[in-house]
Structures are given as structure tokens and as C-alpha cells.
Design an enzyme around this catalytic site. Sequence first.
Site, short mmCIF file in Angstrom:
data_model
loop_
_atom_site.label_atom_id
_atom_site.label_comp_id
_atom_site.label_asym_id
_atom_site.label_seq_id
_atom_site.Cartn_x
_atom_site.Cartn_y
_atom_site.Cartn_z
N HIS A 22 0.84 -1.19 0.00
CA HIS A 22 0.00 0.00 0.00
C HIS A 22 0.88 1.24 0.00
O HIS A 22 2.07 1.18 0.36
CB HIS A 22 -0.92 0.00 1.22
CG HIS A 22 -2.02 -1.00 1.12
ND1 HIS A 22 -2.60 -1.59 2.22
CD2 HIS A 22 -2.67 -1.50 0.04
CE1 HIS A 22 -3.55 -2.41 1.81
NE2 HIS A 22 -3.60 -2.37 0.51
N GLY A 69 -3.00 -1.69 -8.11
CA GLY A 69 -3.92 -2.44 -7.25
C GLY A 69 -5.36 -1.95 -7.31
O GLY A 69 -6.28 -2.73 -7.56
N ASP A 74 -4.54 -6.23 -7.90
CA ASP A 74 -4.69 -7.27 -6.86
C ASP A 74 -5.45 -8.47 -7.43
O ASP A 74 -5.12 -9.62 -7.15
CB ASP A 74 -5.45 -6.72 -5.65
CG ASP A 74 -4.74 -5.56 -4.99
OD1 ASP A 74 -3.51 -5.61 -4.87
OD2 ASP A 74 -5.43 -4.60 -4.59
N ASP A 94 -1.31 -1.73 4.80
CA ASP A 94 -1.39 -0.66 5.79
C ASP A 94 -2.57 -0.91 6.72
O ASP A 94 -3.72 -0.72 6.33
CB ASP A 94 -1.54 0.67 5.08
CG ASP A 94 -1.47 1.86 6.00
OD1 ASP A 94 -1.51 1.68 7.23
OD2 ASP A 94 -1.37 2.99 5.48
N HIS A 101 -10.05 -0.12 -2.25
CA HIS A 101 -10.20 -1.42 -2.92
C HIS A 101 -10.06 -2.57 -1.91
O HIS A 101 -9.61 -3.66 -2.25
CB HIS A 101 -9.20 -1.53 -4.07
CG HIS A 101 -7.77 -1.44 -3.66
ND1 HIS A 101 -7.22 -0.33 -3.09
CD2 HIS A 101 -6.77 -2.35 -3.73
CE1 HIS A 101 -5.94 -0.55 -2.83
NE2 HIS A 101 -5.64 -1.77 -3.21
N ASP A 104 -10.97 -6.15 -2.85
CA ASP A 104 -9.98 -6.80 -3.71
C ASP A 104 -8.83 -7.36 -2.88
O ASP A 104 -8.30 -8.44 -3.16
CB ASP A 104 -9.42 -5.83 -4.75
CG ASP A 104 -10.49 -5.28 -5.68
OD1 ASP A 104 -11.51 -5.97 -5.88
OD2 ASP A 104 -10.30 -4.16 -6.20
N ARG A 110 -7.55 -14.10 0.53
CA ARG A 110 -8.35 -15.33 0.60
C ARG A 110 -7.85 -16.35 -0.42
O ARG A 110 -7.67 -17.52 -0.09
CB ARG A 110 -9.82 -15.02 0.34
CG ARG A 110 -10.68 -16.27 0.43
CD ARG A 110 -12.13 -16.04 -0.01
NE ARG A 110 -12.85 -17.30 -0.03
CZ ARG A 110 -12.76 -18.20 -0.99
NH1 ARG A 110 -12.01 -17.98 -2.05
NH2 ARG A 110 -13.44 -19.34 -0.93
#
Length: 154
Positions: A22, A69, A74, A94, A101, A104, A110
Amino acid sequence: MSRISFTSATLPARKRIALVAHDHCKEFLLDWSVRQRERLAKHQLLATGTTGLLLGQRLQLPVECMISGPLGGDQQLGARIAERRVDMLVFFWDPFEPQPHDPDIKALLRVAAVWNIPVACNESSADYMLASTLLEQQHDYRIPDYQTYLAGRG
């Protein structure tokens, strides 16, 4: 719906390492990557947009860049993980700043968990991951058995 079954796969000795940070963490990732340059140079590097450009400049190593991203980078990396084209994820996120986002980001983390790849979310865990004796050797691990899953749906 039945639970998914698992099979084994092998991570290669030369890893495909995705690097993400980030905005407020980019400098941390850049500093870390300079310290880890020798190890990172032995592997294939991928990154989201700006992070990838900065890493390539700082490390003087090839870095395959996705788009930014927030614009879908991402998700591009998540797709690569699901296709088994990313072996490790280093994501300096962060925890103090909300991200536009965020869905995302959660999806990326995941899918990394689903496909059982090593994930580091900060400098300390990234140091441990790159210091592992498994880094530069093949390693067997458990992944979802997608073929059995498909066969059970028909």
C-alpha cells in the site's frame, strides 16, 4: 455441497514471488527488498503497478508489473495464484489506513489461503519467509483438488 478434497503439488526451487505494498508501506517494502536483493534475484518477481516500477528501478532486477492495485492489479495477482502461477506473496499492507479497494485485498489474501501459498504481511514475516530453508528448494504442499471438484459437479 461437499467439502473440497485436496491433493499435493510442488513449489519449484525458483519461486514466483508477488510483491505488493500500500502507498504508506511502499518505502518499507523497497528498503526491505534492497536488504533481500541477493535472495530475491534468484527468483521471478511480480508486482502491482507502481510498486513494480519502483522495485525494478531500486533493485535493477526484472519485475513483471500488473496494473495498479486499485485498478485491478490485486485481482490479476489473485488470478495468477489460482492458476498456480504465483508461489509466494509478500504484501506490506497498511493496517492504519482504509483502502478504497479493500474487497480486492481481502479476495487476494483469501485466494492465497485457498491455494496454500506462503504469505508475509510485514517485514518480520517476510524476513522469516525468505530465510526459510525451503526458499530455494522444491517443496511439496497441499492444494485444492480442482479436478475431483469438477468431476463431483457433473
